[in-house]
Design an enzyme around this catalytic site. Structure first.
Site, short mmCIF file in Angstrom:
data_model
loop_
_atom_site.label_atom_id
_atom_site.label_comp_id
_atom_site.label_asym_id
_atom_site.label_seq_id
_atom_site.Cartn_x
_atom_site.Cartn_y
_atom_site.Cartn_z
CG HIS A 1 -0.29 -0.02 2.51
ND1 HIS A 1 -0.05 1.11 3.24
CD2 HIS A 1 0.21 -1.06 3.22
CE1 HIS A 1 0.56 0.78 4.37
NE2 HIS A 1 0.75 -0.53 4.39
CE1 TYR B 1 -0.23 12.26 7.12
CE2 TYR B 1 1.16 13.13 8.84
CZ TYR B 1 0.50 12.07 8.27
OH TYR B 1 0.56 10.82 8.85
NE ARG B 2 4.41 9.59 7.81
CZ ARG B 2 4.03 8.80 8.80
NH1 ARG B 2 2.89 9.04 9.45
NH2 ARG B 2 4.76 7.77 9.17
C1 LIG Z 1 -1.72 -0.57 8.24
C2 LIG Z 1 -0.94 0.67 8.56
C3 LIG Z 1 -1.50 1.64 9.36
C4 LIG Z 1 -0.76 2.78 9.70
N1 LIG Z 1 -1.33 3.72 10.52
C5 LIG Z 1 -0.62 4.82 10.88
C6 LIG Z 1 -1.17 5.78 11.77
O1 LIG Z 1 -2.26 5.61 12.28
N2 LIG Z 1 -0.45 6.88 12.05
C7 LIG Z 1 0.79 7.07 11.54
O2 LIG Z 1 1.42 8.08 11.86
N3 LIG Z 1 1.34 6.17 10.71
C8 LIG Z 1 0.68 5.04 10.36
N4 LIG Z 1 1.26 4.12 9.51
C9 LIG Z 1 2.57 4.41 8.93
C10 LIG Z 1 3.78 3.84 9.71
O3 LIG Z 1 3.63 2.47 9.91
C11 LIG Z 1 4.01 4.48 11.05
O4 LIG Z 1 4.06 5.89 10.95
C12 LIG Z 1 5.30 4.00 11.70
O5 LIG Z 1 5.32 4.37 13.05
C13 LIG Z 1 6.55 4.57 11.03
O6 LIG Z 1 7.57 3.65 11.12
P1 LIG Z 1 8.74 3.75 12.21
O7 LIG Z 1 8.16 4.25 13.47
O8 LIG Z 1 9.43 2.46 12.22
O9 LIG Z 1 9.62 4.92 11.63
P2 LIG Z 1 10.92 4.82 10.73
O10 LIG Z 1 10.61 4.03 9.52
O11 LIG Z 1 12.05 4.40 11.57
O12 LIG Z 1 11.08 6.35 10.43
C14 LIG Z 1 10.35 7.05 9.50
C15 LIG Z 1 11.27 8.02 8.78
O13 LIG Z 1 11.69 9.05 9.69
C16 LIG Z 1 13.08 9.30 9.54
N5 LIG Z 1 13.76 8.90 10.77
C17 LIG Z 1 13.43 7.86 11.55
N6 LIG Z 1 14.22 7.80 12.61
C18 LIG Z 1 15.08 8.82 12.52
C19 LIG Z 1 16.12 9.29 13.34
N7 LIG Z 1 16.39 8.71 14.50
N8 LIG Z 1 16.81 10.38 12.96
C20 LIG Z 1 16.50 11.00 11.80
N9 LIG Z 1 15.51 10.61 10.99
C21 LIG Z 1 14.80 9.53 11.34
C22 LIG Z 1 13.56 8.51 8.37
O14 LIG Z 1 13.49 9.29 7.22
C23 LIG Z 1 12.56 7.38 8.30
O15 LIG Z 1 12.41 6.89 7.03
C24 LIG Z 1 0.54 2.94 9.19
C25 LIG Z 1 1.11 1.95 8.41
C26 LIG Z 1 0.38 0.80 8.10
C27 LIG Z 1 1.05 -0.27 7.30
#
Ligand SMILES: Cc1cc2nc3c(=O)[nH]c(=O)nc-3n(C[C@H](O)[C@H](O)[C@H](O)COP(=O)(O)OP(=O)(O)OC[C@H]3O[C@@H](n4cnc5c(N)ncnc54)[C@H](O)[C@@H]3O)c2cc1C
Ligand SMILES: Cc1cc2nc3c(=O)[nH]c(=O)nc-3n(C[C@H](O)[C@H](O)[C@H](O)COP(=O)(O)OP(=O)(O)OC[C@H]3O[C@@H](n4cnc5c(N)ncnc54)[C@H](O)[C@@H]3O)c2cc1C
Lengths: 545, 545
Positions: free
Chosen positions: A407, A488-489
């Site tokens: 997705h 927004y993203r």
């Molecule tokens: C079914 C589904 C539902 C979802 N629902 C939501 C929702 O309700 N709300 C929402 O917000 N998202 C949602 N998401 C999106 C996503 O899964 C989440 O936002 C998730 O928390 C992001 O992944 P992560 O926390 O591992 O971040 P990461 O993948 O680790 O970080 C995201 C990005 O931030 C930057 N980054 C991360 N860490 C650092 C660092 N330490 N220093 C500098 N830059 C950094 C990088 O560019 C990285 O690519 C959903 C996804 C799916 C598949």
């Protein structure tokens, strides 16, 4: 079967020969320890949400080998991160930090520039450094998931005092989600607004602490975000200006009770009056949490069955079939479903829910769903958990909608106004119809604005569908921009396009971002291209897409 | 009698001869119109709050001619501001923007560098560009005061829908106060958190809009602060990185009722348990607004009489006299007075005020003051107005405490904890006693932290008292830093010292700020030295103090 055949071999950083790169890698191994530097030269493995790869985007909208890392490194401490930046500057190798890399729908763990070295901060730097039950705050490292934070709070016996705010999936990291300005669903849903204090390794290796964090011996880093002088946290969100190694977060005190509620609305056209009803209730905090208003197709999709169970034709599933299926579902037929929660002791909740009820019922055909009629596996209970601060994974289920379910999201922002909701919904519908894709819109209602999240679910192995999905997304982004709406993203593949819509005064904001980028990262090593910001070394050389 | 004799003549910008400066000024007059450029070569006039000078600090803690402008310019539009920056870069003349210049206690309208050209934005750029009653937001130019915004809302017939949040004095500007991260007293008291969207002229003359403001045709600039990519607003607060020409602000919807309350506490030592009681109530929003906890001496001082009416001895006024005088006052004797407000309809307010009452009464001697017993001119009614979103000026009265009443603030931040309150109170008391100055502490209680505001009221014409006040301030700043406390904001004269306390990791944050400063303002023309940030041209050349 989840292995991706590689035809292009090891993805090298731009400008480096294979021997030069391998020699740089072996130097990095000496610096960090061999076991903490992994070359990505074998097959790529896709896995799933909980066992996601940190090597590439496992939900590729473009060629599967487009967003692939050359190596992954696992720093164990801040000094390691500093050393990595120094190394990257020496060899001009792009590095791309992730906390956990579960950014699915927006590029997952992948770097924007093929061949970058991914810094997987989360694997070894995953400590909860502090939970302060008096101030209701915490301090975490990048690898701390919403689940881990939740469980630690319970383990410390603080579960009845402190709540966390989780996005729909609890497996992401507090740091990564917040830096991408992610959203959760309690009254603390605006994660960026709720964070307090950063520690950041700058592209050239210096470490700074923001806010009160730079006052030695302070005890206010997590309770007062601003400190003295420029408040710089914001420029480290959605950017490539620094690597965040610690983040403070405020925690919500137990509100003393809570109650989920759900309303359904029958007609597509109910959207406009409903949003008009929501706005004043939301701004005045009668509707207290970041709630979701979801389309009926999602009610169906989140059951976790493939769409072929309901329909095997091509093009978008007909509305008649959606309604037919919903009639059989426990919550019954509808076009829109609103999931919310009231907080506080019973009489306080009643005060709010009475107002909400009277207002929502102004829409003919509105039904309040009685939760006691719903089975334990009904999606409602997942929203209930999340809005009460408990992480969950149920939201994953709609990715089963098509085979090899990937997705990617279209996430425009609008005021909480019926006319805006309508315009965005219509343009999405038009473009989905053209592309023959099922439309699954959900409005996440913030305090004065909504994020409309339209997830396109596509078959990652179906090249034709991927092309259609990409075109649909790019069309929606440009249609929306023409009407004054921006995302927004966004996903890695769409960052240049989205950034280019924020073009006021001859792209003045991007020029400003570039000026900061060049000052902080003169060699352009940190996450080039993220959010459309290219360092001087890359700018205008065909990297934009 | 309010004229300050000038012994040092026209304050020239550093490095410019008088003829060179005068010729630059005549060029500026050609650019902007003669009537919009004023040379400050005559006597300096002090005036008072409502008719304050824009030429210098009318409450000088150092030499009266230390913080004086060479000229004041009055841009009429954004293009004028751009032209001024281009001009300043051409001649290397420091320019210092103010919105209104009512930053009394923190330097008023004065520039940090003597001889800077002050840009008085407020005089001509003072339009309310938008009030949006649906989204509860507004967009203002620098010259819009809290009074003007309040009155315009009433005039438009929106007074029963929209509230503003004003600091203790309503004559300041929304833009200037918010950029200095000022504080008001409704639930929207954290002004920086409540703003949404900036338009900024950068030091080299480019104009950027932040957040959604850079998406052409958007209608979300004031409803969604972040936009896409780095969120850069914060670096324009308490800094010298840009000149803000427009700012968006959220407005509070009418909460449907409100009620002021006041409690007094008898003993100095009640501070510790009281703050411990306040913290959980504040974080959980039972105590909803940014309330003030004030010392009894302020109850006395804000009556507006000179201290000599009560006491003519030297050194701090004895506590016995304060108590004696308070016994005669309508609210009666006390050491601490808490002023708060509950919001919402009556039964909702009652729910909260019952909890507050039960908790506060745990402190022996606690008294709830019945407002109906208080005369119309009692200070309580000023707090009542402000907490209900109506600007006021009564707070000015305590500046009558000494002749030629000037004031300057010590404003450290702490968690909402008794032990911290105690430590800060004790160190302030110790240093005030040494200096022979009356101690007037007030705690402004934010959500997870407090600003302790200690205003030293001094006689602006008494050189000895000024020296004592300065020493007292510098001692408090360094004592506090040693205990881990830092100021949230400070006076021009103290900026270098305060900035130097934020020194973690060999002053990494300041080095970072300097890197941004040099990138954005390579000629170092914009407000050099503000918040301790010196551009390269000035750095390490004896400007710090
Ligand atoms: C079914 C589904 C539902 C979802 N629902 C939501 C929702 O309700 N709300 C929402 O917000 N998202 C949602 N998401 C999106 C996503 O899964 C989440 O936002 C998730 O928390 C992001 O992944 P992560 O926390 O591992 O971040 P990461 O993948 O680790 O970080 C995201 C990005 O931030 C930057 N980054 C991360 N860490 C650092 C660092 N330490 N220093 C500098 N830059 C950094 C990088 O560019 C990285 O690519 C959903 C996804 C799916 C598949
Ligand atoms: C009795 C008394 C009580 C007070 N109580 C409070 C209180 O409760 N809360 C509070 O916050 N303050 C308080 N103050 C301090 C002060 O009066 C207010 O903060 C006031 O609003 C600031 O003045 P101003 O709005 O005119 O800002 P300005 O003086 O215009 O601006 C303040 C500073 O911000 C910067 N700045 C201003 N405009 C711009 C711009 N457009 N672009 C770039 N930089 C800019 C400049 O450095 C300027 O010096 C009090 C003062 C007094 C005398």
């Amino acid at each position: 079967s989840d292995a991706i055949p590689r035809t292009q071999g090891l993805a090298l950083p731009p400008g480096l020969s294979k021997p030069a790169f391998l020699s740089a890698i072996s130097e990095l191994r000496t610096i960090l320890g061999t076991q903490h530097v992994e070359l990505i030269d074998g097959d790529l493995q896709n896995g799933w949400y909980m066992e996601h790869p940190n090597t590439h985007d496992m939900m590729p909208i473009l060629d599967s080998e487009k967003f692939v890392a050359s190596a992954v490194v696992y720093p164990g401490c801040v000094a390691d991160v500093q050393k990595i930046t120094v190394w990257a500057n020496k060899y001009l190798i792009p590095i791309s930090p992730i906390s956990l890399g579960r950014n699915l729908g927006y590029g997952g763990s992948a770097p924007r520039v093929r061949g970058s070295v991914t810094i997987d901060l989360g694997r070894r730097m995953n400590k909860i450094l502090d939970i302060n039950a008096e101030d209701c705050t915490c301090l975490v490292e990048p690898g701390v998931t919403f689940y881990a934070l939740y469980e630690d709070i319970q383990k410390r016996g603080l579960g009845d005092r402190l709540w966390i705010d989780s996005p729909d999936l609890g497996g992401g990291s507090v740091v990564g989600n917040t830096l991408d300005r992610g959203v959760g669903y309690t009254p603390y849903g605006d994660h960026w607004a709720m964070h307090a204090g950063l520690e950041v390794v700058l592209p050239e290796g210096e470490v700074v602490r923001t806010g009160m964090g730079s006052l030695p011996g302070n005890n206010t880093w997590q309770s007062f975000p601003y400190g003295f002088g420029p408040f710089s946290d914001g420029i480290f969100s959605q950017s490539n200006f620094g690597i965040v190694t610690k983040m403070g977060m405020t925690l919500m005190p137990n509100p003393g009770g809570y109650e989920s509620f759900m309303y359904t609305f029958q007609n597509e056209s109910d959207l406009v009056p409903l949003i008009e009803i929501i706005r004043p209730l939301r701004i005045s905090n009668i509707l207290e949490n970041v709630a979701q208003l979801r389309h009926g197709l999602q009610t169906l999709a989140v059951k976790g069955h493939p769409r072929t169970r309901y329909y095997s034709g091509g093009g978008p599933m007909p509305q008649s079939i959606i309604h037919l299926e919903l009639q059989k579902a426990p919550i019954g037929d509808h076009t829109w479903a609103y999931y919310g929660m009231t907080y506080g002791p019973p009489h306080i909740r009643k005060y709010k829910s009475d107002i909400i009820d009277a207002e929502f019922r102004k829409i003919p055909g509105c039904r309040k769903i009685d939760p006691s009629t719903l089975p334990a596996d009904e999606y409602f209970w997942s929203r209930d958990k999340i809005a009460a601060g408990e992480p969950d994974l149920v939201e994953l289920l709609w990715t089963n909608w098509v085979p090899n379910g990937c997705h990617i999201a279209f996430s425009p922002v609008s005021p909480i106004r019926g006319a805006d909701a309508q315009k965005l919904y219509e343009l999405a519908k038009k473009r989905h119809t053209e592309a023959g894709i099922d439309l699954m819109p959900a409005f996440c209602v913030g305090l004065r604005e909504m994020h409309l999240i339209v997830e396109i679910v596509f078959d990652g192995k179906n090249e034709e569908m991927k092309k259609k999905a990409e075109k649909c997304l790019r069309d929606m982004i440009s249609d929306a921009a023409e009407l004054g709406y921006g995302e927004y993203r966004t996903h890695l593949a769409l960052m240049d396009q989205v950034a280019s819509t924020y073009s006021w005064n001859d792209n003045a904001l991007m020029k400003f971002n570039e000026k900061l980028k060049d000052a902080l990262d003169p060699n352009g090593i940190l996450a080039p291209g993220r959010c459309g910001i290219w360092p001087k070394r890359f700018r205008g050389r065909g990297w934009e897409m």
